[in-house]
Design a protein around this motif. Sequence first.
Motif, short mmCIF file in Angstrom:
data_model
loop_
_atom_site.label_atom_id
_atom_site.label_comp_id
_atom_site.label_asym_id
_atom_site.label_seq_id
_atom_site.Cartn_x
_atom_site.Cartn_y
_atom_site.Cartn_z
N UNK A 193 36.77 48.88 32.98
CA UNK A 193 35.42 49.43 32.93
C UNK A 193 35.27 50.72 33.73
N UNK A 194 36.07 50.86 34.77
CA UNK A 194 35.99 52.03 35.64
C UNK A 194 37.37 52.67 35.77
N UNK A 195 37.37 53.94 36.17
CA UNK A 195 38.63 54.66 36.38
C UNK A 195 38.48 55.56 37.60
N UNK A 245 32.69 46.43 48.63
CA UNK A 245 32.44 47.36 47.53
C UNK A 245 33.76 47.75 46.88
N UNK A 246 34.75 48.06 47.72
CA UNK A 246 36.06 48.50 47.21
C UNK A 246 36.70 47.42 46.34
N UNK A 306 30.26 42.97 41.97
CA UNK A 306 31.00 43.29 40.75
C UNK A 306 30.14 43.04 39.51
N UNK A 307 29.48 41.90 39.45
CA UNK A 307 28.62 41.57 38.31
C UNK A 307 27.43 42.52 38.21
N UNK A 329 38.29 45.55 40.93
CA UNK A 329 38.32 44.55 39.86
C UNK A 329 37.82 45.14 38.54
N UNK A 330 36.80 46.00 38.61
CA UNK A 330 36.28 46.64 37.40
C UNK A 330 37.23 47.71 36.88
N UNK A 331 37.97 48.33 37.79
CA UNK A 331 39.03 49.26 37.38
C UNK A 331 40.12 48.49 36.63
N UNK A 332 40.53 47.35 37.20
CA UNK A 332 41.57 46.52 36.58
C UNK A 332 41.14 46.00 35.21
#
Length: 243
Positions: free
Chosen positions: A60-62, A48-49, A13-14, A54-57
């Motif tokens: 940062x990502x969609x 990975x998922x 994630x980081x 977490x980045x979607x939440x």
Amino acid sequence: MTKLPSAKYKEIQNQLLNDIKTGKYSEGELIPKEVDLAQELNVSRPTIRHAIQNLVNAGYLERRKKRGTIVKHTKIKQQFIHVIESYNDEIKNNGLNAKTKVLSFKIEEAKKSIQKALNLKEQEKVYKLIRLRYANNIPVVLVTTYLPIKQLPNFAKIDFSEKSLYQELEKAGLAITQVKRKLEIKKANQDESKLLQIAENSPVFYFHSTGLTKDEEKLEYSIATYRGDNNYFMIDIDQRKRI
């Protein structure tokens, strides 16, 4: 449900977040597919998922149907409504690179509105400092600041493209310990839209700020125009602090 090793998915994630912030994956771009990332990073797809979700939440990502996962345009969290800190520190806390461009720095006679804001007498002079401030080379806020010359006779020598105003005031023994702010929402005029790289009449946050010392001396009056499309402001209300 299988419990993932926390260190591994957080590490991924980081890493992905760093790739976004450093521009490896730019706004609107698809990141690699989960299967490809799993192979490249030598981890399982669930790991990975989990990292991607977490980045979607976090915004940062969609995920897009039939397209994949794209990098979103993220807004900058501004906390200066309830925290006194320098712009550079605030931007760094968002994991971004701060930069300041001084557009003008001159001495002029204080207008009546500035006299009132800083408790000045007629014909008293002030520094007028205009700065355009950036985050990752994107203009974020246009700030016009007025400072009384009589308390700060040597400030004309300071390069405020490199130096922090609040830190320099603290060095001069005149630290800002209280700030009063007034917020308005308005439309960007022609000059603001050009400097902030937004369309004319776009909504902007418009702050009037008065900075006071511990002796309640008014030492700074600033007008800040923040882009509405890449900033949001945190307001922390703690019910426990009521008296």
